[in-house]
Scaffold this active site. Structure first.
Site, PDB file in Angstrom:
ATOM      1  N   HIS A 184      42.561  48.520  36.578  1.00 25.66           N
ATOM      2  CA  HIS A 184      41.839  47.576  37.417  1.00 25.66           C
ATOM      3  C   HIS A 184      41.233  48.294  38.631  1.00 25.66           C
ATOM      4  O   HIS A 184      40.038  48.170  38.899  1.00 25.66           O
ATOM      5  CB  HIS A 184      42.805  46.462  37.859  1.00 25.66           C
ATOM      6  CG  HIS A 184      42.187  45.417  38.730  1.00 25.66           C
ATOM      7  ND1 HIS A 184      41.883  44.155  38.274  1.00 25.66           N
ATOM      8  CD2 HIS A 184      41.819  45.438  40.032  1.00 25.66           C
ATOM      9  CE1 HIS A 184      41.350  43.451  39.262  1.00 25.66           C
ATOM     10  NE2 HIS A 184      41.301  44.209  40.347  1.00 25.66           N
ATOM     11  N   GLU A 185      42.058  49.061  39.333  1.00 27.43           N
ATOM     12  CA  GLU A 185      41.569  49.729  40.545  1.00 27.43           C
ATOM     13  C   GLU A 185      40.535  50.805  40.219  1.00 27.43           C
ATOM     14  O   GLU A 185      39.530  50.932  40.909  1.00 27.43           O
ATOM     15  CB  GLU A 185      42.740  50.330  41.336  1.00 27.43           C
ATOM     16  CG  GLU A 185      43.699  49.285  41.916  1.00 27.43           C
ATOM     17  CD  GLU A 185      42.993  48.208  42.725  1.00 27.43           C
ATOM     18  OE1 GLU A 185      41.990  48.500  43.399  1.00 27.43           O
ATOM     19  OE2 GLU A 185      43.450  47.043  42.659  1.00 27.43           O
ATOM     20  N   HIS A 188      37.144  49.246  39.711  1.00 25.81           N
ATOM     21  CA  HIS A 188      36.378  49.043  40.961  1.00 25.81           C
ATOM     22  C   HIS A 188      35.722  50.353  41.395  1.00 25.81           C
ATOM     23  O   HIS A 188      34.524  50.400  41.688  1.00 25.81           O
ATOM     24  CB  HIS A 188      37.322  48.613  42.098  1.00 25.81           C
ATOM     25  CG  HIS A 188      37.774  47.192  42.024  1.00 25.81           C
ATOM     26  ND1 HIS A 188      36.913  46.127  41.966  1.00 25.81           N
ATOM     27  CD2 HIS A 188      39.023  46.652  42.040  1.00 25.81           C
ATOM     28  CE1 HIS A 188      37.612  45.006  41.930  1.00 25.81           C
ATOM     29  NE2 HIS A 188      38.899  45.291  41.974  1.00 25.81           N
ATOM     30  N   ASP A 261      39.026  39.233  44.149  1.00 26.33           N
ATOM     31  CA  ASP A 261      37.712  39.789  43.791  1.00 26.33           C
ATOM     32  C   ASP A 261      36.736  38.663  43.460  1.00 26.33           C
ATOM     33  O   ASP A 261      35.572  38.700  43.854  1.00 26.33           O
ATOM     34  CB  ASP A 261      37.830  40.683  42.546  1.00 26.33           C
ATOM     35  CG  ASP A 261      38.796  41.833  42.761  1.00 26.33           C
ATOM     36  OD1 ASP A 261      38.950  42.258  43.915  1.00 26.33           O
ATOM     37  OD2 ASP A 261      39.377  42.301  41.767  1.00 26.33           O
TER      38      ASP A 261
HETATM   39 ZN    ZN Z   1      40.476  43.937  42.240  1.00 24.05          ZN
END
Ligand code: ZN
Length: 361
Positions: A184-185, A188, A261
């Site tokens: 997930h990170e 980004h 988010d």
């Molecule tokens: Zn996030």
């Protein structure tokens, strides 16, 4: 009410002097015409107004007050002769943040190699109180570790504490959760890095915070940004969707980890259409007005129900388009996504330089 009288009596005796009233909205709220009003508060306000009228222009007493809700004040307070000058205090810019940090750093012992300019750049969007807090936290951290002065690392960790909360030392993520958070990170960070005009990645971590964040990606702008282009905002929205996009690309399922988010992306997309005039068919018509520029900026819609529905449709289209772009970027860079996520999973915290090094190999 009695206190008000005493304060003003003292002020007259001690002139020249300044009377400072913090959070004036607590007593200075607009009076309403309802029958059941807060009597005591209203009496205090009346008393305050009377006292202020009792001052001559040259008796040496200056009355200063602060509020985060200027629009909620009773108009009688802001009339000429009472509080007749308004000084808006905006969030500090880069130079301002550095200056504020310098003031607070004087009160503690800092290592000679500390780079406050860099801290100021990392703490973009922080208020004066938050900056004071960052310096405080750094001093506490140094004391806890038995060091004589606060280091650069103390200050950088403090930014995260103030922004994201303390590290949660004993919260246990399952192996799979940790892997999902890693992807997930990196999602980004990778989407940000593969677009033009994105702020460089400073740090990525999957150490859970007490605020509830399971991980986060910190981007730091090079300087002050006062204007953002349409493309830059769209890229930002794509970056917000990058975390969820990575989960979809890799695990073909989604988690609740993207709620913040989603909120941020939606806010930006809505603002593009209703406030920045960046939609194709609404042109430069303000569809929304900001009623309180402080405290996060509450906004209210000023349009017909049909227009509202059209806005909602366009917000969805906009976010969908950027989400699709993020998925595309991640699919095209799948080997890097895997490599970086694995690296983050093992190290738990990586720097922007480490991230870029792997990306550019
Ligand atoms: Zn996030």
């Amino acid at each position: 009410m009695k206190n008000t009288v005493i304060t003003f009596k003292q002020a007259k005796e001690k002139a020249p002097c300044i009377v400072f009233i913090d959070e004036i909205d607590a007593i200075g709220k607009k009076r309403d015409n309802q029958l059941s009003t807060n009597d005591e508060r209203e009496q205090t306000l009346n008393q305050l107004l009377t006292e202020m009228d009792g001052f001559e222009g040259n008796n040496g007493v200056i009355i200063l007050a602060a509020t985060n809700r200027p629009e909620s004040l009773d108009p009688a307070l802001t009339r000429p002769g009472r509080f007749d000058r308004r000084v808006p205090v905006e969030l500090p810019d880069l130079a301002g943040r550095e200056a504020i940090l310098r003031v607070h750093a004087k009160k503690i012992k800092v290592a000679p190699d500390v780079d406050l300019a860099k801290i100021a750049r990392m703490a973009s969007g922080a208020s004066g109180a938050e900056l004071a807090n960052i310096v405080n936290e750094a001093a506490l951290r140094a004391v806890r570790d038995g060091r004589a002065s606060a280091t650069q690392a103390d200050l950088e960790e403090s930014i995260e504490v103030v922004i994201a909360g303390y590290q949660k030392k004993n919260s246990i993520l399952t192996t799979r959760e940790k892997l999902i958070v890693s992807y997930h990170e990196i999602g980004h960070a990778l989407v940000a890095a593969k677009q033009t005009n994105s702020a460089p990645v400073q740090k990525i971590t999957i150490i859970p915070r007490t605020s509830g964040a399971l991980g986060y990606t910190m981007q730091v702008e090079d300087g002050n940004h006062y204007l953002m282009s349409r493309e830059e905002i769209e890229n930002k929205i794509a970056t917000f969707t990058g975390g969820r996009a990575a989960e979809e690309v890799v695990f073909h399922s989604v988690t609740t980890g993207a709620s913040n988010d989603i909120e941020q992306a939606t806010k930006l997309a809505r603002a593009m259409i209703t406030r920045y005039g960046m939609s194709d068919n609404f042109d430069m018509v303000a569809l929304e007005t900001v009623t309180n520029q402080y405290l996060g900026g509450d906004a209210s819609l000023a349009c017909s129900a049909e227009t509202q529905a059209e806005i909602d449709r366009q917000v969805v289209d906009l976010v969908k388009k950027q989400h699709a772009k993020a998925v595309r970027i991640l699919q095209e860079n799948r080997p890097k996504l895997d490599e970086l996520a694995k690296f983050l999973y093992e190290k738990e915290t990586i720097t922007g330089e480490e991230f870029m090094e792997i990306l550019n190999q």
